[in-house]
Design a protein around this motif. Structure first.
Motif, PDB file in Angstrom:
ATOM      1  N   LEU A   1       0.890  -1.197   0.002  1.00 38.54           N
ATOM      2  CA  LEU A   1       0.045  -0.027   0.056  1.00 38.54           C
ATOM      3  C   LEU A   1       0.945   1.186  -0.069  1.00 38.54           C
ATOM      4  CD1 LEU A   1      -3.429   0.727   1.283  1.00 38.54           C
ATOM      5  CD2 LEU A   1      -1.607   1.807   2.852  1.00 38.54           C
ATOM      6  N   VAL A   2       1.885   1.339   0.850  1.00 34.68           N
ATOM      7  CA  VAL A   2       2.662   2.612   1.121  1.00 34.68           C
ATOM      8  C   VAL A   2       3.650   2.508  -0.331  1.00 34.68           C
ATOM      9  CG1 VAL A   2       4.538   3.513   2.200  1.00 34.68           C
ATOM     10  CG2 VAL A   2       2.901   2.505   3.384  1.00 34.68           C
ATOM     11  N   GLN A   3       4.171   1.402  -0.883  1.00 36.27           N
ATOM     12  CA  GLN A   3       4.931   1.554  -2.161  1.00 36.27           C
ATOM     13  C   GLN A   3       4.009   2.200  -3.183  1.00 36.27           C
ATOM     14  OE1 GLN A   3       6.885  -2.321  -2.159  1.00 36.27           O
ATOM     15  NE2 GLN A   3       8.320  -1.652  -1.267  1.00 36.27           N
ATOM     16  N   GLY A   4       2.674   1.489  -3.270  1.00 37.89           N
ATOM     17  CA  GLY A   4       1.778   1.944  -4.397  1.00 37.89           C
ATOM     18  C   GLY A   4       1.483   3.471  -4.097  1.00 37.89           C
ATOM     19  N   ALA A   5       1.396   3.926  -2.909  1.00 38.75           N
ATOM     20  CA  ALA A   5       1.036   5.400  -2.646  1.00 38.75           C
ATOM     21  C   ALA A   5       2.181   6.139  -3.018  1.00 38.75           C
ATOM     22  CB  ALA A   5       0.817   5.337  -1.054  1.00 38.75           C
ATOM     23  N   SER A   6       3.532   5.618  -2.942  1.00 38.14           N
ATOM     24  CA  SER A   6       4.696   6.305  -3.431  1.00 38.14           C
ATOM     25  C   SER A   6       4.532   6.725  -4.882  1.00 38.14           C
ATOM     26  CB  SER A   6       5.984   5.783  -3.052  1.00 38.14           C
ATOM     27  OG  SER A   6       6.126   4.541  -3.715  1.00 38.14           O
ATOM     28  N   ILE A   7       4.143   5.862  -5.836  1.00 33.07           N
ATOM     29  CA  ILE A   7       3.862   6.139  -7.194  1.00 33.07           C
ATOM     30  C   ILE A   7       2.918   6.989  -7.424  1.00 33.07           C
ATOM     31  CG2 ILE A   7       3.295   4.867  -9.470  1.00 33.07           C
ATOM     32  CD1 ILE A   7       4.650   2.279  -8.106  1.00 33.07           C
ATOM     33  N   GLN A   8       1.798   7.007  -6.365  1.00 35.13           N
ATOM     34  CA  GLN A   8       0.795   7.905  -6.717  1.00 35.13           C
ATOM     35  C   GLN A   8       1.474   9.577  -6.221  1.00 35.13           C
ATOM     36  OE1 GLN A   8      -2.704   7.174  -4.430  1.00 35.13           O
ATOM     37  NE2 GLN A   8      -3.652   9.026  -4.998  1.00 35.13           N
ATOM     38  N   ALA A   9       2.117   9.374  -5.384  1.00 33.97           N
ATOM     39  CA  ALA A   9       2.693  10.923  -4.747  1.00 33.97           C
ATOM     40  C   ALA A   9       3.458  11.308  -5.952  1.00 33.97           C
ATOM     41  CB  ALA A   9       3.445  10.442  -3.382  1.00 33.97           C
ATOM     42  N   ILE A  10       4.141  10.492  -6.566  1.00 34.00           N
ATOM     43  CA  ILE A  10       5.258  11.162  -7.629  1.00 34.00           C
ATOM     44  C   ILE A  10       4.453  11.613  -8.964  1.00 34.00           C
ATOM     45  CG2 ILE A  10       6.951  10.271  -9.355  1.00 34.00           C
ATOM     46  CD1 ILE A  10       7.976   8.710  -7.240  1.00 34.00           C
ATOM     47  N   ARG A  11       3.516  10.693  -9.354  1.00 34.04           N
ATOM     48  CA  ARG A  11       2.621  11.105 -10.465  1.00 34.04           C
ATOM     49  C   ARG A  11       1.878  12.165 -10.421  1.00 34.04           C
ATOM     50  NH1 ARG A  11      -1.199   7.523 -11.862  1.00 34.04           N
ATOM     51  NH2 ARG A  11      -1.439   8.473 -13.740  1.00 34.04           N
ATOM     52  N   ASN A  12       1.283  12.399  -9.061  1.00 36.85           N
ATOM     53  CA  ASN A  12       0.178  13.507  -9.158  1.00 36.85           C
ATOM     54  C   ASN A  12       0.193  14.081  -7.396  1.00 36.85           C
ATOM     55  OD1 ASN A  12      -1.832  15.376  -9.361  1.00 36.85           O
ATOM     56  ND2 ASN A  12      -3.034  14.071 -10.573  1.00 36.85           N
ATOM     57  N   PRO A  13       1.362  14.718  -7.287  1.00 32.29           N
ATOM     58  CA  PRO A  13       1.369  14.973  -5.811  1.00 32.29           C
ATOM     59  C   PRO A  13       0.062  16.078  -5.182  1.00 32.29           C
ATOM     60  CG  PRO A  13       3.117  15.925  -7.043  1.00 32.29           C
ATOM     61  CD  PRO A  13       2.296  15.172  -7.903  1.00 32.29           C
ATOM     62  N   ALA A  14      -0.601  16.741  -6.298  1.00 34.46           N
ATOM     63  CA  ALA A  14      -1.720  17.646  -5.756  1.00 34.46           C
ATOM     64  C   ALA A  14      -2.810  16.727  -5.538  1.00 34.46           C
ATOM     65  CB  ALA A  14      -2.064  18.579  -6.938  1.00 34.46           C
ATOM     66  N   SER A  15      -3.097  15.671  -6.002  1.00 28.70           N
ATOM     67  CA  SER A  15      -4.218  14.724  -5.755  1.00 28.70           C
ATOM     68  C   SER A  15      -3.849  13.490  -4.772  1.00 28.70           C
ATOM     69  CB  SER A  15      -4.910  14.449  -7.019  1.00 28.70           C
ATOM     70  OG  SER A  15      -3.968  13.082  -7.559  1.00 28.70           O
ATOM     71  N   PHE A  16      -2.837  13.545  -4.119  1.00 26.62           N
ATOM     72  CA  PHE A  16      -2.560  12.402  -3.334  1.00 26.62           C
ATOM     73  C   PHE A  16      -3.147  12.658  -1.979  1.00 26.62           C
ATOM     74  CE2 PHE A  16       0.469  10.664  -0.102  1.00 26.62           C
ATOM     75  CZ  PHE A  16       0.344   9.666  -0.431  1.00 26.62           C
ATOM     76  N   ALA A  17      -3.890  11.599  -1.537  1.00 30.15           N
ATOM     77  CA  ALA A  17      -4.783  11.622  -0.527  1.00 30.15           C
ATOM     78  C   ALA A  17      -4.429  10.487   0.512  1.00 30.15           C
ATOM     79  CB  ALA A  17      -6.145  11.531  -1.053  1.00 30.15           C
ATOM     80  N   PRO A  18      -3.818  10.952   1.463  1.00 32.96           N
ATOM     81  CA  PRO A  18      -3.371   9.971   2.428  1.00 32.96           C
ATOM     82  C   PRO A  18      -4.544   9.378   3.229  1.00 32.96           C
ATOM     83  CG  PRO A  18      -1.917  11.670   2.614  1.00 32.96           C
ATOM     84  CD  PRO A  18      -3.023  12.070   1.727  1.00 32.96           C
ATOM     85  N   GLU A  19      -5.445  10.345   3.425  1.00 32.67           N
ATOM     86  CA  GLU A  19      -6.838   9.747   4.219  1.00 32.67           C
ATOM     87  C   GLU A  19      -7.667   8.682   3.416  1.00 32.67           C
ATOM     88  OE1 GLU A  19      -7.686  10.239   7.399  1.00 32.67           O
ATOM     89  OE2 GLU A  19      -6.130  11.288   7.783  1.00 32.67           O
ATOM     90  N   ALA A  20      -7.702   8.730   2.238  1.00 29.89           N
ATOM     91  CA  ALA A  20      -8.136   7.799   1.337  1.00 29.89           C
ATOM     92  C   ALA A  20      -7.570   6.486   1.526  1.00 29.89           C
ATOM     93  CB  ALA A  20      -8.493   8.403   0.032  1.00 29.89           C
ATOM     94  N   LEU A  21      -6.276   6.407   1.629  1.00 30.00           N
ATOM     95  CA  LEU A  21      -5.512   5.395   1.600  1.00 30.00           C
ATOM     96  C   LEU A  21      -5.400   4.887   3.059  1.00 30.00           C
ATOM     97  CD1 LEU A  21      -2.510   6.443  -0.168  1.00 30.00           C
ATOM     98  CD2 LEU A  21      -4.026   4.698  -0.918  1.00 30.00           C
ATOM     99  N   LEU A  22      -5.651   5.515   4.087  1.00 31.27           N
ATOM    100  CA  LEU A  22      -5.866   5.074   5.654  1.00 31.27           C
ATOM    101  C   LEU A  22      -7.185   4.376   5.732  1.00 31.27           C
ATOM    102  CD1 LEU A  22      -4.070   7.910   7.477  1.00 31.27           C
ATOM    103  CD2 LEU A  22      -3.529   5.675   7.647  1.00 31.27           C
ATOM    104  N   SER A  23      -8.293   4.896   5.144  1.00 29.94           N
ATOM    105  CA  SER A  23      -9.291   4.236   4.995  1.00 29.94           C
ATOM    106  C   SER A  23      -9.504   2.769   4.548  1.00 29.94           C
ATOM    107  CB  SER A  23     -10.591   5.109   4.420  1.00 29.94           C
ATOM    108  OG  SER A  23     -10.203   5.159   2.980  1.00 29.94           O
TER     109      SER A  23
END
Length: 195
Positions: free
Chosen positions: A164-186
């Motif tokens: 989950l965290v590694q996948g999130a890292s790709i999302q954070a790189i690709r589109n940092p403006a729409s990166f949503a930690p709360e959605a991933l925590l849910s």
């Protein structure tokens, strides 16, 4: 280059900071002794004195990136929390770091995908292993406390959290403006049984 002589550690730090900025803005191939020395305000010979080669400099830069990887996961304040709360806090910390340091994460991926030789890959793979090992104890505690269904082990949960965290890292790189930690925590919270 004139001026007062800086202490060795200060010179190394300046060289690595210059290499980091150059790698971020222009890529790993742009990190040469001459360009780093110019950015650091020193002679190219000092880059070679401290790091012996371009690969030595890149290894040191990679080590700087990897050294900070486990900091948030080893915070002593986490020990006082219940297992699920500790796990959520650890994941939250990692997701927030991704949002804040996405450029450094992008550079780590650049190392992984562009420097395919064992010299770099082995360091990165070892760090990924330590990362998983940092999550294993709390995930095993969650499982031991009956916090998972019988078909899911603590090791399975740790592997899922790391994915989950590694996948999130790709999302954070690709589109940092729409990166949503709360959605991933849910998503993580969905694994938690209702009390």
């Amino acid at each position: 280059m004139g001026g007062p002589k800086r202490p060795e550690q200060e010179r190394c730090d300046a060289i690595l900071a210059a290499a980091y900025e150059l790698a971020l803005t222009e890529g790993l191939d742009a990190v040469t002794a001459r360009r780093v020395a110019t950015a650091a305000g020193i002679s190219p010979g000092l880059v070679f004195f401290h790091f012996q080669s371009k690969d030595g400099l890149l290894q040191a830069l990679l080590d700087v990136l990897l050294d900070g990887t486990l900091d948030a996961l080893t915070d002593p304040a986490l020990a006082a929390l219940a297992p699920w709360d500790r796990l959520e806090r650890m994941v939250r910390g990692e997701l927030e770091r991704l949002a804040e340091y996405h450029a450094g994460v992008e550079l780590l991926f650049a190392f992984y995908f562009s420097r395919r030789d064992d010299l770099f890959r082995d360091r990165i793979e070892a760090s990924f292993g330590r990362y998983l090992e940092a999550f294993l104890p709390v995930c095993r505690e969650v499982a031991a406390d009956g916090g998972l269904s019988d078909s899911v082990s603590g090791d399975d949960l740790a592997a899922t959290v790391v994915a989950l965290v590694q996948g999130a890292s790709i999302q954070a790189i690709r589109n940092p403006a729409s990166f949503a930690p709360e959605a991933l925590l849910s998503t993580l919270r969905a694994f938690r049984p209702v009390a």
